[in-house]
Scaffold this motif. Structure first.
Motif, short mmCIF file in Angstrom:
data_model
loop_
_atom_site.label_atom_id
_atom_site.label_comp_id
_atom_site.label_asym_id
_atom_site.label_seq_id
_atom_site.Cartn_x
_atom_site.Cartn_y
_atom_site.Cartn_z
N VAL A 8 18.12 -8.42 -7.12
CA VAL A 8 17.35 -7.23 -6.74
C VAL A 8 17.11 -6.38 -7.98
CG1 VAL A 8 17.34 -5.10 -5.38
CG2 VAL A 8 18.27 -7.21 -4.39
N MET A 9 15.88 -5.94 -8.15
CA MET A 9 15.51 -5.06 -9.27
C MET A 9 15.01 -3.74 -8.71
SD MET A 9 12.79 -5.61 -12.40
CE MET A 9 14.02 -6.46 -13.42
N THR A 10 15.37 -2.65 -9.41
CA THR A 10 14.87 -1.32 -9.07
C THR A 10 14.00 -0.84 -10.21
OG1 THR A 10 16.87 -0.82 -7.81
CG2 THR A 10 15.50 1.04 -8.48
N LEU A 11 12.77 -0.46 -9.90
CA LEU A 11 11.83 0.04 -10.90
C LEU A 11 11.36 1.44 -10.54
CD1 LEU A 11 9.35 -2.89 -11.72
CD2 LEU A 11 11.17 -2.01 -13.16
N ALA A 12 11.12 2.25 -11.56
CA ALA A 12 10.43 3.52 -11.32
C ALA A 12 9.05 3.22 -10.74
CB ALA A 12 10.30 4.29 -12.64
N LEU A 13 8.58 4.08 -9.86
CA LEU A 13 7.32 3.82 -9.17
C LEU A 13 6.14 3.70 -10.13
CD1 LEU A 13 7.64 6.13 -6.03
CD2 LEU A 13 7.47 3.65 -6.05
N THR A 73 12.89 10.14 -3.25
CA THR A 73 13.65 11.14 -4.00
C THR A 73 13.83 10.71 -5.45
OG1 THR A 73 14.86 11.75 -1.99
CG2 THR A 73 15.81 12.43 -4.10
N GLU A 74 14.19 9.45 -5.64
CA GLU A 74 14.38 8.91 -6.99
C GLU A 74 13.10 8.35 -7.58
OE1 GLU A 74 17.13 9.00 -8.86
OE2 GLU A 74 18.14 10.17 -7.31
N ALA A 75 12.02 8.35 -6.82
CA ALA A 75 10.72 7.81 -7.26
C ALA A 75 10.89 6.38 -7.76
CB ALA A 75 10.10 8.69 -8.34
N SER A 76 11.49 5.53 -6.92
CA SER A 76 11.75 4.15 -7.32
C SER A 76 11.51 3.21 -6.15
CB SER A 76 13.19 4.00 -7.82
OG SER A 76 14.12 4.25 -6.77
N VAL A 77 11.39 1.94 -6.47
CA VAL A 77 11.20 0.90 -5.46
C VAL A 77 12.13 -0.26 -5.80
CG1 VAL A 77 9.27 -0.12 -6.75
CG2 VAL A 77 9.51 -0.59 -4.31
N ARG A 78 12.68 -0.89 -4.77
CA ARG A 78 13.54 -2.05 -4.94
C ARG A 78 12.83 -3.29 -4.42
NH1 ARG A 78 17.74 -2.58 -1.96
NH2 ARG A 78 17.06 -1.11 -0.34
N PHE A 79 12.95 -4.39 -5.15
CA PHE A 79 12.37 -5.64 -4.68
C PHE A 79 13.24 -6.81 -5.15
CE2 PHE A 79 10.44 -4.71 -8.77
CZ PHE A 79 10.45 -5.93 -9.45
N SER A 80 13.12 -7.92 -4.44
CA SER A 80 13.91 -9.10 -4.78
C SER A 80 13.13 -9.99 -5.74
CB SER A 80 14.28 -9.88 -3.51
OG SER A 80 13.10 -10.41 -2.92
N ALA A 88 0.83 -1.21 0.00
CA ALA A 88 0.00 0.00 0.00
C ALA A 88 0.86 1.25 0.00
CB ALA A 88 -0.93 -0.01 1.21
N GLU A 89 1.95 1.23 0.76
CA GLU A 89 2.84 2.40 0.81
C GLU A 89 3.49 2.66 -0.54
OE1 GLU A 89 6.45 4.10 3.68
OE2 GLU A 89 5.58 2.10 4.00
N VAL A 90 3.89 1.60 -1.22
CA VAL A 90 4.51 1.75 -2.54
C VAL A 90 3.49 2.27 -3.55
CG1 VAL A 90 5.68 0.55 -4.42
CG2 VAL A 90 6.21 -0.05 -2.05
N LEU A 91 2.29 1.69 -3.53
CA LEU A 91 1.25 2.13 -4.47
C LEU A 91 0.85 3.58 -4.20
CD1 LEU A 91 -1.04 -1.05 -4.53
CD2 LEU A 91 0.55 -0.28 -6.31
N ARG A 92 0.75 3.94 -2.94
CA ARG A 92 0.37 5.31 -2.59
C ARG A 92 1.40 6.31 -3.10
NH1 ARG A 92 -0.39 4.29 2.31
NH2 ARG A 92 -2.63 3.85 2.23
N ALA A 93 2.67 5.90 -3.05
CA ALA A 93 3.74 6.78 -3.53
C ALA A 93 3.78 6.84 -5.06
CB ALA A 93 5.08 6.30 -2.99
N GLY A 94 3.40 5.75 -5.72
CA GLY A 94 3.54 5.69 -7.17
C GLY A 94 2.33 6.11 -7.97
N LEU A 95 1.14 6.10 -7.37
CA LEU A 95 -0.07 6.39 -8.13
C LEU A 95 -0.12 7.81 -8.71
CD1 LEU A 95 -2.82 4.46 -6.17
CD2 LEU A 95 -2.34 4.29 -8.62
N PRO A 96 0.31 8.85 -7.99
CA PRO A 96 0.26 10.19 -8.60
C PRO A 96 1.05 10.27 -9.91
CG PRO A 96 0.55 10.37 -6.23
CD PRO A 96 0.70 8.91 -6.56
N ALA A 97 2.25 9.68 -9.95
CA ALA A 97 3.05 9.71 -11.18
C ALA A 97 2.39 8.87 -12.26
CB ALA A 97 4.47 9.20 -10.90
N TYR A 98 1.83 7.73 -11.87
CA TYR A 98 1.17 6.87 -12.86
C TYR A 98 -0.01 7.58 -13.49
CZ TYR A 98 -1.42 2.90 -14.75
OH TYR A 98 -2.10 2.05 -15.59
N GLN A 99 -0.78 8.30 -12.69
CA GLN A 99 -2.00 8.94 -13.19
C GLN A 99 -1.74 10.18 -14.03
OE1 GLN A 99 -4.03 8.83 -9.17
NE2 GLN A 99 -5.76 8.25 -10.47
N LYS A 100 -0.49 10.64 -14.08
CA LYS A 100 -0.18 11.77 -14.94
C LYS A 100 -0.29 11.40 -16.42
CE LYS A 100 2.89 14.28 -11.78
NZ LYS A 100 4.29 14.72 -11.53
#
Length: 417
Positions: free
Chosen positions: A306-311, A287-294, A24-36
């Motif tokens: 580990v992969m890093t993706l833009a939010l 700051t980088e608008a990214s998330v890391r996951f395994s 939820a925290e990741v989605l909340r951070a990424g949704l504004p950029a996605y909806q642009k």
């Protein structure tokens, strides 16, 4: 399409590593950029609202008081949405409790039917129709092999997964198949080590899927937008079918299960998985608008990486795997089909359990008890995750409900247009 974020040198703030980062925290951070650049469809927004509100005051709570230490504990309500990783433990346990009665004391085989990458764009625009076609083609293939090679009807439980380890498209069904078939003459057991040849399964699976796909294309019931616009013409549809038939289709056979205990363990892991579990989320860098996951790289010996993706790309990939509304992702076929299943199962159990010497009877009883013990362990774990079983302050189990807290409307909402 966004690409994975490169590691940034000299960033203003380093990536934030969090031990309990939530989806939820990741989605909340990424949704504004996605909806642009994209809009959310109503079914997508419905799922996202549920995940964002899960275990927050927006859904309300129960307040409990400990009879031993007197302290109060607030248990926030969960959303129980099937795409929410936090809610799957209790849902899986409830489902398993119902399925235990359908398990037979026979070996089970695990087969995976996967659709080729060339069909992915078509599937994305026609999810419900082609997910159903995937289920039907895999089940019909297994049932036909059961009739031909075992002379009876096998049982199949199929589970749909749509994702790969990096959240890209990977459409496949996991099938648990009984190691034998039911015929009028009785139960016909398969070899405990081998069920059906996977190459022959692959060819029949491809034939059944492509034949049914050709019928759907001819009936005009599928949608073609954007890059798929050429498929609205007969020539484009013929080319798609030629490519699909020419592609090598994959059916993978995993190691068979020895009995009900192993099947229950497997089901507890696979049936209620979502695209990504929260334990794989490693860090959120605002700051980088990214998330890391395994993830596991199966092309490199299943090594953990580990992969890093833009939010916004993470949100896009997650949304790929939301199921159509009311779509059933776990289905039963053959002797495990829902119509009169309990009567069939009891009859087959009778055939498989003739009068036995005391030693064998004890062994069968031990097997059933072992399967039940596994189920009890799964249920207990789910209960511990979902309910205030013990006081978080003193550990006491003497918790008393004192009041119900009503949902609190959030002060602001993300744009759902």
């Amino acid at each position: 399409m966004s690409a994975p974020c490169p590691s940034s040198a000299g960033a203003v703030a380093p990536p934030i590593s969090q031990a309990h980062l939530s989806l939820a925290e990741v989605l909340r951070a990424g949704l504004p950029a996605y909806q642009k650049s994209r809009s959310l469809l109503p079914p997508q927004w419905k799922v996202l609202r549920a995940i964002l509100a899960c275990r927050t005051p927006a859904l309300g709570a129960h307040c409990y008081r400990c009879d031993d230490c007197g302290r109060e504990h607030v248990q926030l309500h969960s959303c129980r949405n099937r795409h929410c990783p936090r809610c799957q433990g209790s849902l899986a346990a409830a489902w398993l409790d119902k399925q235990e009665g359908a398990l037979l004391p026979v070996p089970y085989f695990h087969l995976v039917f996967t659709l080729p990458h060339g069909l992915h764009p078509l599937i994305r625009q026609n999810r419900a129709a082609l997910y159903k076609l995937l289920f039907d083609a895999a089940a019909q293939t297994l049932l036909e092999f059961g009739r031909r090679r075992l002379g009876g009807q096998v049982g199949v439980t199929a589970v749909l997964h749509t994702w790969g380890q990096t959240l890209t498209d990977h459409y496949h069904v996991h099938c648990l198949v009984t190691g034998g078939a039911w015929a009028e003459q009785g139960w016909r057991s398969a070899s405990p080590h081998y069920l059906f040849p996977v190459r022959a399964l692959s060819k029949m699976f491809r034939g059944k899927f492509c034949s049914a796909l050709e019928q759907l294309l001819a009936a005009g019931t599928l949608e073609f937008h954007g890059e798929l616009k050429p498929l609205s013409e007969p020539a484009g549809r013929r080319q798609l079918l030629r490519r699909a038939v020419a592609t090598k289709w994959v059916v993978y056979a995993k190691r068979p299960f020895a009995g009900p205990r192993q099947v229950l363990k497997y089901l507890s892991l696979y049936t209620h998985r979502v695209a990504i579990s929260e334990r794989r989320l490693l860090g959120l860098d605002r700051t980088e608008a990214s998330v890391r996951f395994s993830y596991k790289d199966y092309a490199d010996g299943a090594q953990r990486k580990v992969m890093t993706l833009a939010l916004d790309e993470f949100v896009r990939r997650f949304l790929l795997h939301l199921l159509p509304e009311r779509f059933v992702k776990i289905r039963h076929y053959g002797i495990l089909g829902n119509h009169q299943r309990h009567q069939r199962i009891e009859h087959i159990r009778t055939l498989l359990a003739p009068p036995q010497p005391p030693a064998q009877s004890r062994s069968a009883h031990s097997c059933a008890a072992g399967a039940r013990a596994v189920l009890i362990t799964i249920l207990a774990k789910a209960a511990a995750e979902s309910g205030p079983i013990r006081c978080p302050f003193c550990g006491s189990a003497r918790m008393k409900l004192v009041r119900v807290l009503h949902p609190v409307r959030p002060a602001a909402k993300l744009d759902s247009s």
